[in-house]
Design a protein around this motif. Structure first.
Motif, PDB file in Angstrom:
ATOM      1  N   TYR A   1       0.713  -1.303   0.267  1.00 47.34           N
ATOM      2  CA  TYR A   1       0.066   0.081   0.049  1.00 47.34           C
ATOM      3  C   TYR A   1       0.827   1.376   0.120  1.00 47.34           C
ATOM      4  O   TYR A   1       1.875   1.650   1.366  1.00 47.34           O
ATOM      5  CB  TYR A   1      -1.412   0.315   1.529  1.00 47.34           C
ATOM      6  CG  TYR A   1      -1.932   0.778   1.356  1.00 47.34           C
ATOM      7  CD1 TYR A   1      -2.868   1.104   0.224  1.00 47.34           C
ATOM      8  CD2 TYR A   1      -1.757   2.265   2.275  1.00 47.34           C
ATOM      9  CE1 TYR A   1      -3.628   2.285   0.611  1.00 47.34           C
ATOM     10  CE2 TYR A   1      -3.078   3.411   2.061  1.00 47.34           C
ATOM     11  CZ  TYR A   1      -3.390   3.714   1.351  1.00 47.34           C
ATOM     12  OH  TYR A   1      -4.051   4.620   0.986  1.00 47.34           O
TER      13      TYR A   1
ATOM     14  N   VAL B   1      -9.335  -6.254   3.807  1.00 47.93           N
ATOM     15  CA  VAL B   1      -8.557  -4.633   4.638  1.00 47.93           C
ATOM     16  C   VAL B   1      -7.576  -4.576   3.470  1.00 47.93           C
ATOM     17  O   VAL B   1      -7.746  -3.338   2.967  1.00 47.93           O
ATOM     18  CB  VAL B   1      -7.501  -5.049   5.589  1.00 47.93           C
ATOM     19  CG1 VAL B   1      -6.722  -4.271   5.999  1.00 47.93           C
ATOM     20  CG2 VAL B   1      -8.700  -4.123   6.795  1.00 47.93           C
TER      21      VAL B   1
ATOM     22  N   MET C   1      -9.453  -2.774   0.757  1.00 48.17           N
ATOM     23  CA  MET C   1     -10.587  -2.140   0.107  1.00 48.17           C
ATOM     24  C   MET C   1      -8.425  -0.910   0.210  1.00 48.17           C
ATOM     25  O   MET C   1      -8.647   0.154  -0.707  1.00 48.17           O
ATOM     26  CB  MET C   1     -10.603  -1.183   2.086  1.00 48.17           C
ATOM     27  CG  MET C   1     -12.145  -1.903   2.424  1.00 48.17           C
ATOM     28  SD  MET C   1     -12.903  -1.668   3.507  1.00 48.17           S
ATOM     29  CE  MET C   1     -12.451   0.341   3.568  1.00 48.17           C
ATOM     30  N   LEU C   2      -7.446  -1.168   1.058  1.00 48.04           N
ATOM     31  CA  LEU C   2      -6.316  -0.063   0.764  1.00 48.04           C
ATOM     32  C   LEU C   2      -6.235  -0.422  -0.763  1.00 48.04           C
ATOM     33  O   LEU C   2      -5.648   1.169  -1.315  1.00 48.04           O
ATOM     34  CB  LEU C   2      -5.979  -0.876   1.521  1.00 48.04           C
ATOM     35  CG  LEU C   2      -5.680  -0.983   3.189  1.00 48.04           C
ATOM     36  CD1 LEU C   2      -4.156  -0.699   3.763  1.00 48.04           C
ATOM     37  CD2 LEU C   2      -5.247   0.626   3.490  1.00 48.04           C
TER      38      LEU C   2
ATOM     39  N   LEU D   1     -13.711   6.037   1.249  1.00 51.69           N
ATOM     40  CA  LEU D   1     -13.692   5.191   2.176  1.00 51.69           C
ATOM     41  C   LEU D   1     -15.158   3.841   2.538  1.00 51.69           C
ATOM     42  O   LEU D   1     -15.238   3.031   2.602  1.00 51.69           O
ATOM     43  CB  LEU D   1     -14.113   5.187   3.972  1.00 51.69           C
ATOM     44  CG  LEU D   1     -12.668   5.504   3.606  1.00 51.69           C
ATOM     45  CD1 LEU D   1     -12.336   7.076   5.474  1.00 51.69           C
ATOM     46  CD2 LEU D   1     -10.928   4.881   3.921  1.00 51.69           C
TER      47      LEU D   1
ATOM     48  N   SER E   1      -9.527  -8.442  12.348  1.00 53.98           N
ATOM     49  CA  SER E   1      -8.316  -8.316  11.679  1.00 53.98           C
ATOM     50  C   SER E   1      -7.154  -7.758  12.109  1.00 53.98           C
ATOM     51  O   SER E   1      -6.138  -6.028  11.920  1.00 53.98           O
ATOM     52  CB  SER E   1      -8.865  -6.725  10.833  1.00 53.98           C
ATOM     53  OG  SER E   1     -10.008  -7.316   9.942  1.00 53.98           O
TER      54      SER E   1
ATOM     55  N   THR F   1      -3.402  -6.798  12.109  1.00 55.19           N
ATOM     56  CA  THR F   1      -2.641  -5.936  10.750  1.00 55.19           C
ATOM     57  C   THR F   1      -0.854  -5.839  11.895  1.00 55.19           C
ATOM     58  O   THR F   1      -1.312  -5.358  13.070  1.00 55.19           O
ATOM     59  CB  THR F   1      -3.197  -5.089  10.611  1.00 55.19           C
ATOM     60  OG1 THR F   1      -4.086  -5.423   9.757  1.00 55.19           O
ATOM     61  CG2 THR F   1      -2.933  -4.771   9.300  1.00 55.19           C
TER      62      THR F   1
ATOM     63  N   VAL G   1      -9.201   0.219   8.367  1.00 59.03           N
ATOM     64  CA  VAL G   1      -8.739   0.561   7.740  1.00 59.03           C
ATOM     65  C   VAL G   1      -8.886   1.960   7.741  1.00 59.03           C
ATOM     66  O   VAL G   1      -8.003   2.693   7.691  1.00 59.03           O
ATOM     67  CB  VAL G   1      -9.598   0.135   6.692  1.00 59.03           C
ATOM     68  CG1 VAL G   1      -9.152   1.202   5.377  1.00 59.03           C
ATOM     69  CG2 VAL G   1      -9.582  -1.374   5.780  1.00 59.03           C
TER      70      VAL G   1
ATOM     71  N   THR H   1      -5.634   4.322   7.050  1.00 62.34           N
ATOM     72  CA  THR H   1      -5.316   5.390   6.125  1.00 62.34           C
ATOM     73  C   THR H   1      -5.002   6.899   7.134  1.00 62.34           C
ATOM     74  O   THR H   1      -4.642   7.695   7.143  1.00 62.34           O
ATOM     75  CB  THR H   1      -6.679   6.015   5.424  1.00 62.34           C
ATOM     76  OG1 THR H   1      -7.520   5.798   6.272  1.00 62.34           O
ATOM     77  CG2 THR H   1      -6.746   4.707   4.745  1.00 62.34           C
TER      78      THR H   1
END
Length: 592
Positions: A294, A312, A315-316, A338, A474, A476, A502, A506
Motif C-alpha cells: 500500500y 482490508v 480496501m487499501l 472509504l 483483522s 494487522t 482501514v 489510512t
C-alpha cells in the motif's frame, strides 16, 4: 513513511496516565495502585522522564489490568508472545463479555531477527455432529439471530488456548505457568466492576437466564453487580491453575472438557452437539500471512477463515488510486472514498470468504492489483455506487450473517522488536451465556450462514462438521519499504472491524497522524449497504454532503476497540488505546 515527531510520546504517556490514574473504578490495587494526591499531579515530571527514556517495549490492551499484566511479563524478560498470553488471560477475567478461554483468536507474530511474520489461527470449529441445517426451523426458515445465540447449539470448539500454547512453544521465553500468575492472582483477590462491564450486564436480557452466569454477574436479588463491586472468580483461578500446571490438555481433555460438553449438551435452551472427542481433536493452525503493498508500505493481515485480511487489503488496494492525504480525515470526500471502498470489498467478502479447508477461496484473484484497479475504477467522486455486486464469477450463494460488535484486541512490541497483533472473541457479548468453571463459552457458530443454499447454490460460509466460521477479525502489521516494523493495530467491532482498521491505517499512513490520533478519528463504515457514521462526531457532520452524493446514511454508536503501537523513526514506540472502551497503552521498563 511520513515522519512522526518523537514529541508525540510525552502526550501519549500523559493520556495513558490520565486513564490509569484517574479511572479508579477501572482498576484495583493488585495491578495498578491508586495514586496519592502528590502522584496524581506529577504528569510533567513523568513526561520529562519519558522524554529522556523513550519507550522500547509496550502493551496496548482493552483493560488496564490486562495491559499491566503484559507489561509485567516484558519487564520479567518475556517476549511479545509471553506478554500477549498474560494479557489475554486477564482479559478473560475482567472483560468476560468480549473474549476468554472459551473462545477463539487470530494472532500475527513478527520476528525482526528472521524477518518472518507468522499467522496463527485459533478460530473455533463446528462439532463433527454439526449440520448445514442446524439453524433452520422445522419449516425451513432461518432462526432469528437472538433465538440462536443462547444455549449449546451456537458453541464452537474453543481454540484460543491451543493457539496460545502453539505460539508460546515457538516464541515464548518465560515458563508457561509464569504467564498465568497475574490472572490467577486477580481472580482470587478480585477486581472492581467497571462502568462498562456493569452497563453491559444491566442491559443483557439473556444472561440472567443462565444460572451459573446469573449467580456470578448478579446479586442474590437479581440486580447487576454495582460499579465498584469487588468481583472474585475462584473457579476461574482454579481452572487457570490446572492449565498452568498441566498444559492445554487439562482443558481439552479430562474434567474440564467433560464439564464443557455437559454444559453444551445439557443446555436448557438450544442444546448442542459437541462431544469430548471434538475438544480432544482441536488443533490450532499456523498459516501464511496475507501481505500486500500500500503506497510505500507493506501491510500484513490474517488469511481466511477470517475475511479481515482480504477485505482490508482490498480496501487499501482500491483506495491507493486516490490521494487521501489531500483532504482532511473527516472531509466528505475522504469519507465517501472509504465508504465506496468498503462497499466493493464487502460485496466480494460476502460472496467468497469462508474456511479455505472447505471452500475454494480465490484469494489471489481478489487481491490481484489489476483486479483491484478495475474495482476502484467503479468509484465516482460525484456519486455513490448502488449496492455493489461481487467482481468475480459467483460460484456460491451469498448470505450476509449478523456479526455483533463484541471481541477484543491487543498489541505488543517487546524490547527486541518482536510484535504481536492479536484479536480474540467469544462472538456476541457474553457469548452463549453458558458459564463453565468461571469462564463463558462462545457462540461463534452463529458466525456461519444460517441458510445453507441460495438459488440452488451452496453458501460458502454454511455450517459443516469441523469447519471454522468466517470472521471479520483483522489483526494487522505494517512494515516500511526496508522491511522494518512500523505499526501494530487491530480492533473488535463485528463486521465493522474491517472499516475500523482501514480508518486507523489510512489515518497514520495517508494523513500522517500519530497512532492515538488515528484511533480517535470518527468512524465511517459501509458494508455494502447504508453508510454508517459515528454519531456525535465530525463524521456525522458530513451526513448532508454524503446524502447529496447518493449515500443512504445512518448515524449510530460505533464502539470500536482499536489498540495500536507505532514505531517512530528513532525506534521508540508510541501507543494508542481506543477512548470508546476502557483500555490503555503503557510502556515497559526494559532495555533493548
Amino acid at each position: 513513511m511520513r515522519s512522526n515527531s518523537d514529541s508525540r510520546l510525552p502526550n501519549l504517556v500523559r493520556r495513558a496516565l490520565a486513564r490509569a490514574l484517574g479511572g479508579a473504578l477501572l482498576v484495583s490495587a493488585l495491578l495498578l495502585p491508586l495514586p496519592t494526591a502528590a502522584q496524581s499531579t506529577a504528569a510533567p515530571q513523568v513526561e520529562e522522564l519519558q522524554a529522556e527514556a523513550p519507550a522500547r517495549a509496550m502493551v496496548s490492551a482493552a483493560n488496564p489490568h490486562a495491559t499491566r499484566a503484559g507489561v509485567a511479563m516484558l519487564e520479567a524478560g518475556g517476549s511479545a508472545v509471553d506478554a500477549a498470553i498474560a494479557a489475554q488471560l486477564v482479559l478473560g477475567l475482567v472483560e468476560p463479555q468480549s473474549s476468554g478461554i472459551g473462545g477463539g483468536a487470530f494472532l500475527l507474530h513478527h520476528d525482526p531477527d528472521t524477518g518472518e511474520t507468522r499467522a496463527y489461527d485459533g478460530r473455533e470449529t463446528a462439532p463433527l455432529a454439526a449440520t448445514a441445517d442446524q439453524f433452520l426451523t422445522a419449516d425451513g426458515t432461518p432462526l432469528g439471530f437472538w433465538d440462536a445465540v443462547p444455549g449449546g447449539l451456537s458453541v464452537g470448539v474453543p481454540g484460543v488456548l491451543k493457539m496460545l500454547e502453539l505460539t508460546h512453544t515457538e516464541h515464548g521465553r518465560l515458563a508457561w505457568a509464569r504467564l498465568f500468575e497475574p490472572a490467577i492472582a486477580l481472580a482470587e483477590t478480585g477486581f472492581l466492576v467497571s462502568p462498562r462491564l456493569h452497563a453491559l450486564i444491566e442491559r443483557d436480557r439473556l444472561l440472567p437466564k443462565s444460572p451459573a452466569a446469573a449467580s456470578y454477574f448478579y446479586t442474590p436479588g437479581g440486580d447487576p453487580r454495582p460499579v465498584g463491586t469487588i468481583l472474585r472468580n475462584p473457579a476461574y483461578a482454579e481452572t487457570l491453575r490446572r492449565i498452568a500446571a498441566e498444559g492445554t490438555d487439562a482443558f481439552y481433555e479430562g474434567e474440564i472438557a467433560a464439564d464443557i460438553v455437559r454444559a453444551v449438551r445439557g443446555a436448557s435452551v438450544n442444546p448442542g452437539r459437541m462431544t469430548q472427542a471434538d475438544l480432544a481433536a482441536y488443533r490450532a493452525v499456523r498459516r501464511a500471512p496475507l501481505c500486500g503493498d500500500y503506497r510505500d508500505w507493506q501491510v500484513c493481515g490474517m488469511p481466511p477463515p477470517t475475511s479481515g485480511g482480504v477485505a482490508v487489503l482490498q480496501m487499501l488496494g482500491i483506495l491507493e488510486q486516490h490521494d487521501l492525504g489531500t483532504a482532511e480525515p473527516s472531509d466528505p470526500r475522504t469519507l465517501h472514498l472509504l465508504a465506496e471502498a468498503g462497499k466493493l470489498a464487502f460485496a466480494d467478502r460476502n460472496a467468497f470468504l469462508a474456511d479455505p479447508d472447505f471452500v475454494e477461496v480465490p484469494v489471489d484473484n481478489l487481491l490481484d492489483p489489476d483486479y483491484l484497479a478495475a474495482r476502484g475504477s467503479l468509484i465516482d467522486l460525484q456519486r455513490a455506487l448502488p449496492e455493489a455486486a461481487p467482481g468475480l464469477e459467483l460460484r456460491n450463494g451469498t448470505w450476509m450473517q449478523v456479526e455483533p460488535p463484541s471481541t477484543s484486541h491487543l498489541s505488543v512490541v517487546d524490547a527486541e522488536g518482536r510484535a504481536v497483533s492479536m484479536t480474540s472473541s467469544i462472538e456476541n457479548a457474553f457469548g452463549s451465556r453458558l458459564m463453565v468453571r468461571g469462564f463463558l463459552l462462545n457462540n461463534q457458530l452463529t458466525d456461519f450462514a444460517f441458510v445453507p443454499e441460495v438459488d440452488g447454490r451452496p453458501v460458502a460460509n454454511r455450517v459443516e462438521p469441523g469447519k471454522r466460521p468466517r470472521s471479520s477479525m483483522s489483526p494487522t502489521l505494517v512494515f516500511d519499504d526496508g522491511g522494518g516494523l512500523r505499526l501494530v493495530v487491530g480492533s473488535p467491532g463485528g463486521s465493522r472491524i474491517i472499516g475500523y482498521v482501514v480508518r486507523a491505517l489510512t489515518g497514520v499512513l495517508d494523513h500522517g497522524l500519530g497512532v492515538q490520533e488515528a484511533i480517535d478519528l470518527p468512524h465511517a463504515v459501509n458494508r455494502n449497504g447504508p453508510t454508517d457514521l459515528e454519531s456525535g462526531t465530525a463524521a456525522a457532520a458530513a451526513k448532508t454532503a454524503l446524502e447529496a452524493l447518493g449515500h443512504v446514511v445512518r448515524e449510530t454508536e460505533m464502539t470500536s476497540g482499536l489498540h495500536g503501537i507505532l514505531v517512530l523513526d528513532d525506534g521508540s514506540l508510541e501507543g494508542g488505546a481506543d477512548p470508546r472502551r476502557e483500555g490503555i497503552a503503557l510502556p515497559a521498563n526494559v532495555q533493548p
